[in-house]
Write an enzyme that holds these catalytic residues in place. Structure first.
Site, mmCIF file in Angstrom:
data_model
loop_
_atom_site.group_PDB
_atom_site.id
_atom_site.type_symbol
_atom_site.label_atom_id
_atom_site.label_comp_id
_atom_site.label_asym_id
_atom_site.label_seq_id
_atom_site.Cartn_x
_atom_site.Cartn_y
_atom_site.Cartn_z
ATOM 1 N N GLU A 158 0.862 -1.196 0.000
ATOM 2 C CA GLU A 158 0.000 0.000 0.000
ATOM 3 C C GLU A 158 0.894 1.241 0.000
ATOM 4 O OE1 GLU A 158 1.157 0.937 4.099
ATOM 5 O OE2 GLU A 158 0.038 2.181 2.694
ATOM 6 N N GLU A 162 -1.579 8.888 5.631
ATOM 7 C CA GLU A 162 -2.646 9.140 6.614
ATOM 8 C C GLU A 162 -3.301 10.480 6.300
ATOM 9 O OE1 GLU A 162 -0.837 6.732 10.413
ATOM 10 O OE2 GLU A 162 -2.390 8.245 10.674
ATOM 11 N N LYS A 211 8.338 -1.015 -1.954
ATOM 12 C CA LYS A 211 7.697 -0.307 -0.856
ATOM 13 C C LYS A 211 8.735 0.322 0.072
ATOM 14 C CE LYS A 211 4.806 1.032 2.248
ATOM 15 N NZ LYS A 211 3.959 2.201 2.059
ATOM 16 N N CYS A 267 5.139 5.048 9.713
ATOM 17 C CA CYS A 267 5.769 4.412 8.538
ATOM 18 C C CYS A 267 7.216 4.827 8.313
ATOM 19 C CB CYS A 267 4.933 4.705 7.306
ATOM 20 S SG CYS A 267 3.303 4.006 7.447
HETATM 21 C C1 UDX Z 1 3.931 7.888 4.259
HETATM 22 C C2 UDX Z 1 4.062 7.796 2.749
HETATM 23 O O1 UDX Z 1 3.831 9.093 2.177
HETATM 24 C C3 UDX Z 1 3.012 6.803 2.195
HETATM 25 O O2 UDX Z 1 3.165 6.679 0.799
HETATM 26 C C4 UDX Z 1 3.236 5.447 2.870
HETATM 27 O O3 UDX Z 1 2.293 4.496 2.407
HETATM 28 C C5 UDX Z 1 3.108 5.596 4.373
HETATM 29 O O4 UDX Z 1 4.058 6.572 4.857
HETATM 30 P P1 UDX Z 1 2.397 9.070 6.021
HETATM 31 O O5 UDX Z 1 3.393 8.519 6.998
HETATM 32 O O6 UDX Z 1 0.953 8.907 6.293
HETATM 33 O O7 UDX Z 1 2.664 8.404 4.540
HETATM 34 O O8 UDX Z 1 2.634 10.634 5.952
HETATM 35 P P2 UDX Z 1 3.378 11.634 4.960
HETATM 36 O O9 UDX Z 1 2.375 12.571 4.454
HETATM 37 O O10 UDX Z 1 4.209 10.915 3.999
HETATM 38 O O11 UDX Z 1 4.342 12.425 5.990
HETATM 39 C C6 UDX Z 1 5.227 11.663 6.760
HETATM 40 C C7 UDX Z 1 5.986 12.628 7.672
HETATM 41 O O12 UDX Z 1 6.889 13.436 6.901
HETATM 42 C C8 UDX Z 1 5.111 13.598 8.458
HETATM 43 O O13 UDX Z 1 5.608 13.710 9.783
HETATM 44 C C9 UDX Z 1 5.285 14.921 7.725
HETATM 45 O O14 UDX Z 1 5.157 16.035 8.590
HETATM 46 C C10 UDX Z 1 6.722 14.805 7.239
HETATM 47 N N1 UDX Z 1 7.008 15.588 6.049
HETATM 48 C C11 UDX Z 1 6.369 15.292 4.888
HETATM 49 C C12 UDX Z 1 7.989 16.589 6.104
HETATM 50 O O15 UDX Z 1 8.565 16.849 7.161
HETATM 51 N N2 UDX Z 1 8.288 17.288 4.976
HETATM 52 C C13 UDX Z 1 7.666 17.030 3.789
HETATM 53 O O16 UDX Z 1 7.960 17.695 2.803
HETATM 54 C C14 UDX Z 1 6.668 16.002 3.746
#
Ligand code: UDX
Length: 436
Positions: A158, A162, A211, A267
């Site tokens: 996947e 979130e 992944k 993740c």
């Molecule tokens: C992530 C992946 O994006 C997704 O494809 C995978 O299936 C699961 O893990 P998620 O953990 O839900 O998704 O959140 P995401 O939106 O990716 O952000 C992860 C973290 O990175 C957050 O703490 C966010 O604040 C941080 N982040 C994200 C940054 O600090 N800078 C960015 O530019 C983007």
């Protein structure tokens, strides 16, 4: 005549964040889905439409699925497996102390499935698992199932974020199918036919690796821009414009170049650690990822240092924290940078007040010695500093004049470069961002 869409009987084992979204979306696509979880309380709550996670659009999908009798919930794995053709494994794979993924739940479910194979089944890994886990699942099922029972194993990772999980499931950038037989390939292609997205068919190992490599690369991109933000602070460059300039190169792309207090969630931290261990087991030192982890934890400490630079002694200083979830539009606080920073400020003797639009119920379970507030303004009252740690949309257009009057000292530390620095400085705030 429009060909009737083939519908499948599906079992999803594990109704956590991934499993529940997958089950609800598969039922929306017209399949009959049985969602299994060993937590009987969770199952009885979900049956009543009480969804254990805050995910936009999910509660409606679950309610519709249950109403249309496309979606069922049970705590019996045998019932779920025996009534289905495709069995998705979406149980948790938490980190062990050394960073390796703990696969005991996966192995347990594989043994359980083996004991209940009453006809051909396609068993699909949806959980994020280290490469070669599919091979172990196949060996386990072979060992514990009746002789001659036919089955296939596949990997279908996947890529859900979130807060946007339903959207990411129904409109993904790509669908990855790791298969070892044409039969498995045809079944999964038919299952995903209604989803308009490019399909990549690989072997199982390759799908598993895609992944971990994808998540680790995204985490690396974030740590890269965070390191650049430190250079910006020392040289007077503006990280926002640097990210803009970099992102205009299509090969780099602007997304995931937002400097701030770093990444959290269930993740990225887990997958980066797991990938480092996977590499180690293959005899490869993945040094870049070691640095990605180090940079990510340093970025949190650096943010606390910036607050200390302005306030000097933090003992007894009042700090109002806005946002505790690991990112906006979720109530999830797992590995949240905000939680780390709050604990660092507490250990310096600061008095902390916290507000978050959704995550306070979960935060109250783990944050001790802080005052939880119902809104931004009570959080700001008498504060020497407001620290914005999660960029919830409701923090964008606050009544900053009112906020300033409420504070003892109008110092705003913006951990996500979310607010308008020039505007706040024009109001008389002392503004500190990340790399700008
Ligand atoms: C992530 C992946 O994006 C997704 O494809 C995978 O299936 C699961 O893990 P998620 O953990 O839900 O998704 O959140 P995401 O939106 O990716 O952000 C992860 C973290 O990175 C957050 O703490 C966010 O604040 C941080 N982040 C994200 C940054 O600090 N800078 C960015 O530019 C983007």
């Amino acid at each position: 005549m429009v060909k009737a869409r083939k519908s499948f009987k599906i079992c999803v084992i594990g109704s956590g964040y991934v499993g529940l979204v997958a089950a609800a979306c598969f039922s929306k696509l017209g399949n009959r889905v049985i969602c299994v979880d060993k937590d009987r309380n969770k199952i009885s709550r979900v049956k009543k439409g009480v969804i254990p996670i805050y995910e936009s659009g999910l509660d409606k999908l679950v309610r519709d699925g249950v109403k249309k009798k496309h979606l069922f919930f049970t705590s019996s794995v045998s019932e779920g497996v025996q009534k289905s053709d495709i069995v998705f494994i979406s149980v948790g794979t938490p980190s062990r102390d050394n960073g390796e993924a703990d696969l005991s739940a996966i192995e347990n479910v594989a043994r359980y499935i083996a004991g209940h194979l009453n006809s051909y089944k396609l068993i699909v890994e949806k959980s994020t698992v280290p490469v070669q886990t599919g091979k172990k699942i196949r060996e386990t099922i072979k060992r514990y199932s009746k002789k001659g029972v036919e089955f296939d194993v596949a990997s279908n990772p996947e890529f859900l974020r979130e807060g946007r999980a339903v959207n990411d499931f129904l409109s993904p950038d790509r669908i990855v199918l790791g298969v070892e037989s044409k039969r498995a390939e045809n079944i999964l292609k038919a299952l995903y036919k209604p989803v308009k997205a490019p399909v990549l068919v690989t072997d199982i190992n390759t799908a598993e690796l895609i992944k971990h490599a994808s998540n680790s690369f995204l985490a690396a991109k974030i740590s890269f821009i965070n390191s650049v933000s430190l250079i910006c602070e020392e040289t007077g460059a503006d990280i926002e414009k640097v990210a803009l300039g970099m992102g205009m190169d299509k090969r780099i792309g602007r997304s995931f170049l937002d400097a701030g207090i770093g990444f959290g969630g269930s993740c990225f931290p887990k997958d980066v650690s797991a990938f480092i261990q996977i590499a180690k087991k293959s005899g490869v030192e993945f040094k870049i990822l070691e640095e990605v982890k180090k940079t990510n934890s340093l970025q949190r400490r650096h943010f606390v240092e910036k607050i200390k630079e302005e306030l000097w002694i933090l003992r007894d200083k009042k700090i109002g924290v806005l946002g505790v979830s690991f990112k906006p539009d979720t109530d999830d606080i797992r590995e949240s940078p905000a939680v780390d920073i709050i604990n660092m400020l507490l250990s310096e003797g600061a008095k902390i007040k916290v507000y978050d639009p959704k995550a306070l119920p979960k935060a109250k379970k783990i944050l001790k010695g802080v005052t939880f507030c119902k809104n931004v303004y009570s959080t700001a009252k008498d504060a020497d500093c407001i620290a914005l740690l999660t960029e919830w949309e409701e923090f964008r257009n606050l009544d900053f004049k009112r906020l300033k009057l409420l504070m003892k000292y109008p110092f705003l530390a913006d951990g996500r470069n979310f607010l308008n620095k020039d505007f706040l400085e024009s109001l008389g705030f002392k503004y500190t961002g990340v790399g700008r």
